[in-house]
Enzyme design. Structure first.
Site, PDB file in Angstrom:
ATOM      1  N   ARG A  26      34.536  92.686  37.201  1.00  0.00           N
ATOM      2  CA  ARG A  26      33.808  91.708  36.385  1.00  0.00           C
ATOM      3  C   ARG A  26      34.333  91.811  34.942  1.00  0.00           C
ATOM      4  O   ARG A  26      34.995  92.794  34.599  1.00  0.00           O
ATOM      5  CB  ARG A  26      32.314  92.076  36.446  1.00  0.00           C
ATOM      6  CG  ARG A  26      31.373  90.940  36.209  1.00  0.00           C
ATOM      7  CD  ARG A  26      29.940  91.323  36.543  1.00  0.00           C
ATOM      8  NE  ARG A  26      29.394  92.291  35.591  1.00  0.00           N
ATOM      9  CZ  ARG A  26      28.279  92.963  35.793  1.00  0.00           C
ATOM     10  NH1 ARG A  26      27.603  92.821  36.913  1.00  0.00           N
ATOM     11  NH2 ARG A  26      27.846  93.805  34.887  1.00  0.00           N
ATOM     12  N   ARG A  84      15.770 100.109  31.574  1.00  0.00           N
ATOM     13  CA  ARG A  84      16.982 100.890  31.350  1.00  0.00           C
ATOM     14  C   ARG A  84      16.696 102.101  30.462  1.00  0.00           C
ATOM     15  O   ARG A  84      17.560 102.937  30.263  1.00  0.00           O
ATOM     16  CB  ARG A  84      18.034 100.049  30.633  1.00  0.00           C
ATOM     17  CG  ARG A  84      18.734  98.987  31.485  1.00  0.00           C
ATOM     18  CD  ARG A  84      19.885  99.578  32.224  1.00  0.00           C
ATOM     19  NE  ARG A  84      21.171  98.925  32.220  1.00  0.00           N
ATOM     20  CZ  ARG A  84      21.544  97.864  32.913  1.00  0.00           C
ATOM     21  NH1 ARG A  84      20.695  97.177  33.628  1.00  0.00           N
ATOM     22  NH2 ARG A  84      22.798  97.471  32.907  1.00  0.00           N
ATOM     23  N   ARG A 112      28.894 102.553  29.858  1.00  0.00           N
ATOM     24  CA  ARG A 112      27.691 102.218  30.631  1.00  0.00           C
ATOM     25  C   ARG A 112      27.183 103.439  31.403  1.00  0.00           C
ATOM     26  O   ARG A 112      25.982 103.659  31.530  1.00  0.00           O
ATOM     27  CB  ARG A 112      27.972 101.051  31.580  1.00  0.00           C
ATOM     28  CG  ARG A 112      27.739  99.734  30.849  1.00  0.00           C
ATOM     29  CD  ARG A 112      28.520  98.548  31.355  1.00  0.00           C
ATOM     30  NE  ARG A 112      28.420  98.241  32.744  1.00  0.00           N
ATOM     31  CZ  ARG A 112      29.441  97.696  33.438  1.00  0.00           C
ATOM     32  NH1 ARG A 112      30.608  97.453  32.867  1.00  0.00           N
ATOM     33  NH2 ARG A 112      29.286  97.429  34.699  1.00  0.00           N
ATOM     34  N   LYS A 115      23.534  98.254  43.885  1.00  0.00           N
ATOM     35  CA  LYS A 115      22.217  97.620  43.739  1.00  0.00           C
ATOM     36  C   LYS A 115      22.242  96.154  44.179  1.00  0.00           C
ATOM     37  O   LYS A 115      21.320  95.696  44.837  1.00  0.00           O
ATOM     38  CB  LYS A 115      21.749  97.698  42.282  1.00  0.00           C
ATOM     39  CG  LYS A 115      21.266  99.097  41.892  1.00  0.00           C
ATOM     40  CD  LYS A 115      20.771  99.097  40.457  1.00  0.00           C
ATOM     41  CE  LYS A 115      21.913  99.011  39.522  1.00  0.00           C
ATOM     42  NZ  LYS A 115      21.918  98.343  38.341  1.00  0.00           N
ATOM     43  N   ARG A 166      35.792  96.056  41.441  1.00  0.00           N
ATOM     44  CA  ARG A 166      34.933  94.873  41.319  1.00  0.00           C
ATOM     45  C   ARG A 166      35.495  93.880  40.296  1.00  0.00           C
ATOM     46  O   ARG A 166      35.514  92.670  40.540  1.00  0.00           O
ATOM     47  CB  ARG A 166      33.516  95.313  40.900  1.00  0.00           C
ATOM     48  CG  ARG A 166      32.531  94.176  40.824  1.00  0.00           C
ATOM     49  CD  ARG A 166      31.109  94.652  40.619  1.00  0.00           C
ATOM     50  NE  ARG A 166      30.852  95.044  39.234  1.00  0.00           N
ATOM     51  CZ  ARG A 166      29.665  95.362  38.753  1.00  0.00           C
ATOM     52  NH1 ARG A 166      28.630  95.391  39.564  1.00  0.00           N
ATOM     53  NH2 ARG A 166      29.497  95.693  37.496  1.00  0.00           N
TER      54      ARG A 166
HETATM   55  P1  AMP Z   1      23.966  94.777  34.799  1.00  0.00           P
HETATM   56  O1  AMP Z   1      24.335  93.477  35.435  1.00  0.00           O
HETATM   57  O2  AMP Z   1      22.580  95.237  35.155  1.00  0.00           O
HETATM   58  O3  AMP Z   1      25.011  95.857  35.006  1.00  0.00           O
HETATM   59  O4  AMP Z   1      23.915  94.511  33.217  1.00  0.00           O
HETATM   60  C1  AMP Z   1      25.059  94.079  32.495  1.00  0.00           C
HETATM   61  C2  AMP Z   1      24.797  94.243  30.998  1.00  0.00           C
HETATM   62  O5  AMP Z   1      23.648  93.458  30.614  1.00  0.00           O
HETATM   63  C3  AMP Z   1      24.465  95.668  30.556  1.00  0.00           C
HETATM   64  O6  AMP Z   1      25.631  96.443  30.340  1.00  0.00           O
HETATM   65  C4  AMP Z   1      23.687  95.402  29.271  1.00  0.00           C
HETATM   66  O7  AMP Z   1      24.550  95.053  28.205  1.00  0.00           O
HETATM   67  C5  AMP Z   1      22.876  94.162  29.630  1.00  0.00           C
HETATM   68  N1  AMP Z   1      21.565  94.498  30.227  1.00  0.00           N
HETATM   69  C6  AMP Z   1      21.138  94.249  31.500  1.00  0.00           C
HETATM   70  N2  AMP Z   1      19.882  94.688  31.688  1.00  0.00           N
HETATM   71  C7  AMP Z   1      19.503  95.249  30.505  1.00  0.00           C
HETATM   72  C8  AMP Z   1      18.321  95.895  30.049  1.00  0.00           C
HETATM   73  N3  AMP Z   1      17.264  96.087  30.865  1.00  0.00           N
HETATM   74  N4  AMP Z   1      18.291  96.343  28.768  1.00  0.00           N
HETATM   75  C9  AMP Z   1      19.320  96.166  27.927  1.00  0.00           C
HETATM   76  N5  AMP Z   1      20.483  95.586  28.293  1.00  0.00           N
HETATM   77  C10 AMP Z   1      20.571  95.114  29.564  1.00  0.00           C
END
Ligand code: AMP
Length: 187
Positions: free
Chosen positions: A131, A90, A142, A13, A129
């Site tokens: 992170r 999400r 996840r 993404k 990756r």
């Molecule tokens: P991402 O960078 O989108 O993979 O998000 C990293 C982490 O941020 C996720 O594993 C969640 O803990 C939190 N997070 C990001 N977006 C959301 C969302 N829309 N709702 C809830 N948690 C989120």
């Protein structure tokens, strides 16, 4: 143009977002980036969100909604050419909240792109990756959350006639061209 980009963590993404926003001059809203920025800045919101991010769980609804609402309002006031939202919604309550919010702002979605990549490929990619939240347990959590909570959004947006599925494996530029062809139809 107003886009939601759906896909498992590691589906590409971030890479595709960059290509899309450059091509169409729209803004990105990434809830993951916004939440990580709050954590890094040590804000109260960041402190609340951190344990959820660290374990790969969803940050509570009210916190995330506040973050997205703020960004969408700012963009709407800046009368931008549109946006791409990455990492939100999400789950179904978030999708319904987004619909209401965009209705209030009179900025309905044009399209929802779903980057489809199989899970074994994802685990390989995320371990490379590296992170902070990319260890194997968190990754599996996840993916499970995506399966349980996020994947129902595929039929939610299909029913609304908004969903386009894109195969997210193979050459990155081929994937970008596929996405551009679809978005050019909408633009
Ligand atoms: P991402 O960078 O989108 O993979 O998000 C990293 C982490 O941020 C996720 O594993 C969640 O803990 C939190 N997070 C990001 N977006 C959301 C969302 N829309 N709702 C809830 N948690 C989120």
């Amino acid at each position: 143009m107003r886009i939601v980009l759906l896909g498992v963590p590691g589906s590409g993404k971030g890479t595709q977002t960059e290509a899309i926003v450059n091509r169409y001059c729209i803004s990105t809203i990434s809830t993951g980036d916004l939440l990580r920025a709050e954590v890094d800045a040590g804000t109260k919101l960041g402190q609340c969100a951190k344990p959820f991010i660290d374990t790969g769980n969803l940050v509570p609804f009210d916190i995330v909604l506040g973050v997205i609402e703020n960004s969408l309002r700012k963009l709407s006031e800046a009368s931008s050419k549109g946006f791409l939202i990455d990492g939100f919604p999400r789950d179904l309550p978030q999708a319904e909240a987004l619909d209401k919010l965009l209705l209030r702002l009179d900025q309905p979605l044009d399209i929802v792109l779903f980057l489809d990549v199989d899970y074994e490929e994802i685990i390989k990619r995320l371990l490379i990756r590296g992170r902070n939240d990319d260890n194997e347990d968190t990754i599996r959590n996840r993916l499970q959350i995506f399966e349980d909570k996020t994947s129902p959004l595929i039929s939610y947006y299909t029913k609304k006639g908004l969903l386009r599925k894109i195969k997210g494996t193979g050459d990155v530029t081929d994937i970008s061209s596929h996405i551009s062809r679809i978005l050019d139809e909408v633009a």
